[in-house]
Design a protein around this motif. Structure first.
Motif, mmCIF file in Angstrom:
data_model
loop_
_atom_site.group_PDB
_atom_site.id
_atom_site.type_symbol
_atom_site.label_atom_id
_atom_site.label_comp_id
_atom_site.label_asym_id
_atom_site.label_seq_id
_atom_site.Cartn_x
_atom_site.Cartn_y
_atom_site.Cartn_z
ATOM 1 N N TRP A 207 28.960 -7.500 32.345
ATOM 2 C CA TRP A 207 30.109 -6.684 32.709
ATOM 3 C C TRP A 207 29.837 -5.224 32.380
ATOM 4 O O TRP A 207 29.289 -4.917 31.326
ATOM 5 C CB TRP A 207 31.345 -7.152 31.953
ATOM 6 N N GLN A 208 30.230 -4.358 33.279
ATOM 7 C CA GLN A 208 30.158 -2.912 33.055
ATOM 8 C C GLN A 208 31.592 -2.400 32.975
ATOM 9 O O GLN A 208 32.438 -2.786 33.779
ATOM 10 C CB GLN A 208 29.427 -2.220 34.200
ATOM 11 N N THR A 209 31.873 -1.533 32.007
ATOM 12 C CA THR A 209 33.206 -0.959 31.842
ATOM 13 C C THR A 209 33.119 0.553 31.944
ATOM 14 O O THR A 209 32.275 1.167 31.299
ATOM 15 C CB THR A 209 33.813 -1.354 30.480
ATOM 16 N N ASP A 210 33.981 1.128 32.749
ATOM 17 C CA ASP A 210 34.060 2.578 32.902
ATOM 18 C C ASP A 210 35.509 3.011 32.759
ATOM 19 O O ASP A 210 36.428 2.250 33.072
ATOM 20 C CB ASP A 210 33.544 3.013 34.282
ATOM 21 N N THR A 211 35.691 4.237 32.301
ATOM 22 C CA THR A 211 37.021 4.835 32.236
ATOM 23 C C THR A 211 37.174 5.736 33.453
ATOM 24 O O THR A 211 36.327 6.572 33.715
ATOM 25 C CB THR A 211 37.192 5.650 30.939
ATOM 26 N N LEU A 212 38.244 5.534 34.181
ATOM 27 C CA LEU A 212 38.476 6.263 35.420
ATOM 28 C C LEU A 212 39.730 7.114 35.292
ATOM 29 O O LEU A 212 40.802 6.611 34.960
ATOM 30 C CB LEU A 212 38.635 5.257 36.562
ATOM 31 N N ARG A 213 39.589 8.418 35.538
ATOM 32 C CA ARG A 213 40.727 9.337 35.546
ATOM 33 C C ARG A 213 41.326 9.344 36.945
ATOM 34 O O ARG A 213 40.636 9.601 37.927
ATOM 35 C CB ARG A 213 40.277 10.744 35.170
ATOM 36 N N CYS A 214 42.613 9.069 37.021
ATOM 37 C CA CYS A 214 43.324 9.023 38.294
ATOM 38 C C CYS A 214 44.384 10.120 38.297
ATOM 39 O O CYS A 214 45.489 9.918 37.770
ATOM 40 C CB CYS A 214 43.985 7.658 38.480
ATOM 41 N N PRO A 215 44.087 11.287 38.855
ATOM 42 C CA PRO A 215 45.107 12.348 38.899
ATOM 43 C C PRO A 215 46.223 11.974 39.863
ATOM 44 O O PRO A 215 45.979 11.652 41.017
ATOM 45 C CB PRO A 215 44.329 13.573 39.391
ATOM 46 N N LEU A 216 47.469 11.990 39.357
ATOM 47 C CA LEU A 216 48.614 11.616 40.177
ATOM 48 C C LEU A 216 49.519 12.804 40.506
ATOM 49 O O LEU A 216 50.328 12.722 41.422
ATOM 50 C CB LEU A 216 49.428 10.525 39.473
ATOM 51 N N TYR A 217 49.390 13.881 39.734
ATOM 52 C CA TYR A 217 50.186 15.092 39.962
ATOM 53 C C TYR A 217 49.283 16.313 39.905
ATOM 54 O O TYR A 217 48.307 16.343 39.155
ATOM 55 C CB TYR A 217 51.281 15.234 38.885
ATOM 56 N N SER A 218 49.643 17.348 40.668
ATOM 57 C CA SER A 218 48.917 18.612 40.613
ATOM 58 C C SER A 218 49.247 19.328 39.310
ATOM 59 O O SER A 218 50.171 18.930 38.588
ATOM 60 C CB SER A 218 49.317 19.494 41.802
ATOM 61 N N GLU A 219 48.537 20.394 39.020
ATOM 62 C CA GLU A 219 48.824 21.169 37.811
ATOM 63 C C GLU A 219 50.214 21.783 37.860
ATOM 64 O O GLU A 219 50.803 22.081 36.828
ATOM 65 C CB GLU A 219 47.759 22.240 37.609
ATOM 66 N N ASP A 220 50.754 21.971 39.066
ATOM 67 C CA ASP A 220 52.102 22.506 39.236
ATOM 68 C C ASP A 220 53.175 21.425 39.162
ATOM 69 O O ASP A 220 54.364 21.710 39.306
ATOM 70 C CB ASP A 220 52.218 23.231 40.578
ATOM 71 N N GLY A 221 52.763 20.169 38.987
ATOM 72 C CA GLY A 221 53.724 19.082 38.841
ATOM 73 C C GLY A 221 54.124 18.394 40.133
ATOM 74 O O GLY A 221 55.056 17.591 40.141
ATOM 75 N N TYR A 222 53.426 18.676 41.237
ATOM 76 C CA TYR A 222 53.749 18.032 42.503
ATOM 77 C C TYR A 222 52.960 16.730 42.644
ATOM 78 O O TYR A 222 51.773 16.693 42.321
ATOM 79 C CB TYR A 222 53.443 18.957 43.688
#
Length: 146
Positions: free
Chosen positions: A79-94
């Motif tokens: 098994w390989q495990t990775d951490t994935l960043r999922c951006p859901l909002y822009s820096e302006d909060g949209y």
């Protein structure tokens, strides 16, 4: 560790998309609620592109969703495990992604993998946010493309 194995949408064909599946997550998604996908047999030695799809509402209170992605696609015994960043909002909060009426779908590229052709290949997803439970994530899924 509890597992959620509810493939809501699954399609297996040898066109552009080789596999697509998504699963609803509990209203309060905890770190013990693992989303688990059993993959179809993928052609050995072939390179596949992975994408993670996250559907969220404005009830999600963080800018990013952090997900642990575990798989054994390249070698069914390891098994390989990775951490994935999922951006859901822009820096302006949209909200990022496609959607109407407060439900948005964001596509996050994971990368490419070479399959070993095993019938035992799986992909598992679980959030790794500091809070033990998160709200505002409707469902999460994967797509595998040739």
């Amino acid at each position: 560790m509890a597992s959620i194995v509810l493939a809501v949408v699954a399609s297996c064909h040898w066109g552009d998309i080789s596999f697509s599946a998504s699963s609803s997550v509990p209203r309060e998604w905890t770190r013990k609620d693992t989303v688990d996908f059993q993959l179809p047999v993928l052609m050995a030695g072939r390179t596949f592109h992975f994408v993670v799809d996250v559907r969220h509402t404005e009830a999600y209170t963080y800018r990013d969703l952090w997900v642990l992605l575990r798989h054994n696609v390249a070698d069914s015994l390891h098994w390989q495990t990775d951490t994935l960043r999922c951006p859901l909002y822009s820096e302006d909060g949209y909200p990022l992604g496609k959607g109407l009426t407060g439900l948005y779908t964001v596509e996050i590229p994971y990368g490419t993998l070479v399959s070993d052709g095993s019938s035992q290949a799986r992909v598992q997803l679980v959030h790794c946010i500091a809070d033990s439970a998160v709200v505002g994530i409707s469902d999460i899924g994967i797509r595998i493309r040739n």
